[in-house]
Design a protein around this motif. Structure first.
Motif, PDB file in Angstrom:
ATOM      1  N   THR A   5       0.810  -1.212   0.000  1.00  0.00           N
ATOM      2  CA  THR A   5       0.000   0.000   0.000  1.00  0.00           C
ATOM      3  C   THR A   5       0.847   1.268   0.000  1.00  0.00           C
ATOM      4  OG1 THR A   5      -0.098   0.027   2.425  1.00  0.00           O
ATOM      5  CG2 THR A   5      -1.881  -1.134   1.239  1.00  0.00           C
ATOM      6  N   HIS A   6       2.136   1.146   0.327  1.00  0.00           N
ATOM      7  CA  HIS A   6       3.024   2.307   0.405  1.00  0.00           C
ATOM      8  C   HIS A   6       4.315   2.053  -0.373  1.00  0.00           C
ATOM      9  CE1 HIS A   6       0.269   3.160   3.629  1.00  0.00           C
ATOM     10  NE2 HIS A   6       0.725   4.398   3.658  1.00  0.00           N
ATOM     11  N   HIS A   7       4.871   3.124  -0.911  1.00  0.00           N
ATOM     12  CA  HIS A   7       6.149   3.065  -1.623  1.00  0.00           C
ATOM     13  C   HIS A   7       7.150   3.919  -0.854  1.00  0.00           C
ATOM     14  CE1 HIS A   7       9.132   4.287  -4.690  1.00  0.00           C
ATOM     15  NE2 HIS A   7       9.039   3.010  -4.993  1.00  0.00           N
ATOM     16  N   PHE A   8       8.392   3.428  -0.761  1.00  0.00           N
ATOM     17  CA  PHE A   8       9.432   4.182  -0.059  1.00  0.00           C
ATOM     18  C   PHE A   8      10.675   4.314  -0.914  1.00  0.00           C
ATOM     19  CE2 PHE A   8      10.411  -0.204   0.834  1.00  0.00           C
ATOM     20  CZ  PHE A   8      11.783  -0.266   0.716  1.00  0.00           C
ATOM     21  N   VAL A   9      11.440   5.366  -0.647  1.00  0.00           N
ATOM     22  CA  VAL A   9      12.763   5.577  -1.229  1.00  0.00           C
ATOM     23  C   VAL A   9      13.655   6.049  -0.098  1.00  0.00           C
ATOM     24  CG1 VAL A   9      14.148   6.857  -2.913  1.00  0.00           C
ATOM     25  CG2 VAL A   9      11.771   6.262  -3.450  1.00  0.00           C
ATOM     26  N   MET A  10      14.830   5.446   0.047  1.00  0.00           N
ATOM     27  CA  MET A  10      15.770   5.818   1.099  1.00  0.00           C
ATOM     28  C   MET A  10      17.181   5.822   0.527  1.00  0.00           C
ATOM     29  SD  MET A  10      16.494   3.920   4.742  1.00  0.00           S
ATOM     30  CE  MET A  10      15.069   4.604   5.568  1.00  0.00           C
ATOM     31  N   THR A  11      17.903   6.927   0.728  1.00  0.00           N
ATOM     32  CA  THR A  11      19.300   7.030   0.315  1.00  0.00           C
ATOM     33  C   THR A  11      20.148   7.210   1.568  1.00  0.00           C
ATOM     34  OG1 THR A  11      18.682   8.024  -1.792  1.00  0.00           O
ATOM     35  CG2 THR A  11      20.971   8.316  -1.078  1.00  0.00           C
ATOM     36  N   VAL A  12      21.183   6.385   1.686  1.00  0.00           N
ATOM     37  CA  VAL A  12      22.049   6.382   2.870  1.00  0.00           C
ATOM     38  C   VAL A  12      23.499   6.549   2.440  1.00  0.00           C
ATOM     39  CG1 VAL A  12      22.828   4.997   4.843  1.00  0.00           C
ATOM     40  CG2 VAL A  12      20.440   4.922   4.133  1.00  0.00           C
ATOM     41  N   GLN A  13      24.249   7.284   3.250  1.00  0.00           N
ATOM     42  CA  GLN A  13      25.676   7.519   3.000  1.00  0.00           C
ATOM     43  C   GLN A  13      26.469   7.150   4.255  1.00  0.00           C
ATOM     44  OE1 GLN A  13      27.209  11.298   1.213  1.00  0.00           O
ATOM     45  NE2 GLN A  13      27.958  11.614   3.287  1.00  0.00           N
ATOM     46  N   LYS A  14      27.671   6.587   4.046  1.00  0.00           N
ATOM     47  CA  LYS A  14      28.534   6.241   5.175  1.00  0.00           C
ATOM     48  C   LYS A  14      29.993   6.368   4.731  1.00  0.00           C
ATOM     49  CE  LYS A  14      29.140   2.807   8.779  1.00  0.00           C
ATOM     50  NZ  LYS A  14      28.692   1.502   9.282  1.00  0.00           N
ATOM     51  N   PRO A  15      30.843   6.943   5.595  1.00  0.00           N
ATOM     52  CA  PRO A  15      32.256   7.034   5.238  1.00  0.00           C
ATOM     53  C   PRO A  15      32.857   5.640   5.020  1.00  0.00           C
ATOM     54  CG  PRO A  15      31.780   8.365   7.177  1.00  0.00           C
ATOM     55  CD  PRO A  15      30.564   7.539   6.895  1.00  0.00           C
ATOM     56  N   GLN A  16      33.673   5.540   4.002  1.00  0.00           N
ATOM     57  CA  GLN A  16      34.402   4.312   3.679  1.00  0.00           C
ATOM     58  C   GLN A  16      35.839   4.707   3.383  1.00  0.00           C
ATOM     59  OE1 GLN A  16      33.015   1.112   3.532  1.00  0.00           O
ATOM     60  NE2 GLN A  16      31.113   1.994   4.281  1.00  0.00           N
ATOM     61  N   ALA A  17      36.712   3.755   3.317  1.00  0.00           N
ATOM     62  CA  ALA A  17      38.111   4.036   2.995  1.00  0.00           C
ATOM     63  C   ALA A  17      38.185   4.804   1.676  1.00  0.00           C
ATOM     64  CB  ALA A  17      38.908   2.742   2.897  1.00  0.00           C
ATOM     65  N   GLY A  19      36.723   7.655   0.876  1.00  0.00           N
ATOM     66  CA  GLY A  19      35.575   8.475   0.490  1.00  0.00           C
ATOM     67  C   GLY A  19      34.308   8.052   1.198  1.00  0.00           C
ATOM     68  N   TYR A  20      33.224   7.983   0.421  1.00  0.00           N
ATOM     69  CA  TYR A  20      31.918   7.637   0.969  1.00  0.00           C
ATOM     70  C   TYR A  20      31.252   6.587   0.097  1.00  0.00           C
ATOM     71  CZ  TYR A  20      32.222  11.811   3.854  1.00  0.00           C
ATOM     72  OH  TYR A  20      32.615  12.742   4.771  1.00  0.00           O
ATOM     73  N   ALA A  21      30.470   5.735   0.738  1.00  0.00           N
ATOM     74  CA  ALA A  21      29.611   4.802   0.022  1.00  0.00           C
ATOM     75  C   ALA A  21      28.189   5.345   0.123  1.00  0.00           C
ATOM     76  CB  ALA A  21      29.690   3.417   0.637  1.00  0.00           C
ATOM     77  N   VAL A  22      27.454   5.281  -0.971  1.00  0.00           N
ATOM     78  CA  VAL A  22      26.079   5.765  -1.013  1.00  0.00           C
ATOM     79  C   VAL A  22      25.226   4.719  -1.720  1.00  0.00           C
ATOM     80  CG1 VAL A  22      24.537   7.584  -1.824  1.00  0.00           C
ATOM     81  CG2 VAL A  22      26.868   8.162  -1.149  1.00  0.00           C
ATOM     82  N   ALA A  23      24.038   4.466  -1.168  1.00  0.00           N
ATOM     83  CA  ALA A  23      23.116   3.526  -1.815  1.00  0.00           C
ATOM     84  C   ALA A  23      21.697   4.041  -1.678  1.00  0.00           C
ATOM     85  CB  ALA A  23      23.226   2.138  -1.199  1.00  0.00           C
ATOM     86  N   THR A  24      20.919   3.881  -2.734  1.00  0.00           N
ATOM     87  CA  THR A  24      19.495   4.203  -2.704  1.00  0.00           C
ATOM     88  C   THR A  24      18.723   2.902  -2.806  1.00  0.00           C
ATOM     89  OG1 THR A  24      19.823   6.379  -3.687  1.00  0.00           O
ATOM     90  CG2 THR A  24      17.630   5.416  -3.896  1.00  0.00           C
ATOM     91  N   TRP A  25      17.735   2.785  -1.966  1.00  0.00           N
ATOM     92  CA  TRP A  25      16.911   1.587  -1.879  1.00  0.00           C
ATOM     93  C   TRP A  25      15.461   2.020  -2.010  1.00  0.00           C
ATOM     94  CZ3 TRP A  25      15.005  -0.654   3.243  1.00  0.00           C
ATOM     95  CH2 TRP A  25      14.489  -1.946   3.080  1.00  0.00           C
ATOM     96  N   HIS A  26      14.649   1.263  -2.731  1.00  0.00           N
ATOM     97  CA  HIS A  26      13.234   1.599  -2.865  1.00  0.00           C
ATOM     98  C   HIS A  26      12.421   0.329  -2.959  1.00  0.00           C
ATOM     99  CE1 HIS A  26      12.846   0.556  -7.159  1.00  0.00           C
ATOM    100  NE2 HIS A  26      14.143   0.839  -7.175  1.00  0.00           N
ATOM    101  N   GLY A  27      11.160   0.462  -2.684  1.00  0.00           N
ATOM    102  CA  GLY A  27      10.271  -0.685  -2.766  1.00  0.00           C
ATOM    103  C   GLY A  27       8.894  -0.327  -2.261  1.00  0.00           C
ATOM    104  N   ASP A  28       8.048  -1.343  -2.166  1.00  0.00           N
ATOM    105  CA  ASP A  28       6.721  -1.125  -1.626  1.00  0.00           C
ATOM    106  C   ASP A  28       6.435  -2.182  -0.570  1.00  0.00           C
ATOM    107  OD1 ASP A  28       4.941  -3.367  -2.981  1.00  0.00           O
ATOM    108  OD2 ASP A  28       6.259  -2.561  -4.534  1.00  0.00           O
ATOM    109  N   PHE A  29       5.563  -1.846   0.343  1.00  0.00           N
ATOM    110  CA  PHE A  29       5.165  -2.749   1.407  1.00  0.00           C
ATOM    111  C   PHE A  29       3.881  -2.226   2.028  1.00  0.00           C
ATOM    112  CE2 PHE A  29       6.956   0.614   3.692  1.00  0.00           C
ATOM    113  CZ  PHE A  29       6.581   0.514   5.019  1.00  0.00           C
TER     114      PHE A  29
END
Length: 70
Positions: A5-17, A19-29
């Motif tokens: 019934t709902h759709h989400f989008v989430m982008t997360v960043q975290k320091p890595q050796a 620089g930074y790692a970034v990932a976007t995740w999306h889906g419905d639930f």
């Protein structure tokens, strides 16, 4: 499996050796009846960490949760 019934989008960043790692995740639930937006956000943060262990407990740069119906 039926769409949620709902759709989400989430982008997360975290320091890595180096620089930074970034990932976007999306889906419905479909959230549990009576769930709050905050509860869903916290649950999705935990789930994101399970799907992207290298980014667990990273900084959320973007979050959207909306009805999946237009």
């Amino acid at each position: 499996m039926p769409e949620g019934t709902h759709h989400f989008v989430m982008t997360v960043q975290k320091p890595q050796a180096g620089g930074y790692a970034v990932a976007t995740w999306h889906g419905d639930f479909t959230p549990r009846p009576g769930s709050t937006r905050r509860e869903v956000y916290e649950w999705l943060c935990e789930e994101h960490g399970r799907h992207f262990p290298d980014l667990a407990r990273g900084v959320v740069l973007f979050f959207s949760l909306e009805s999946n119906q237009l």
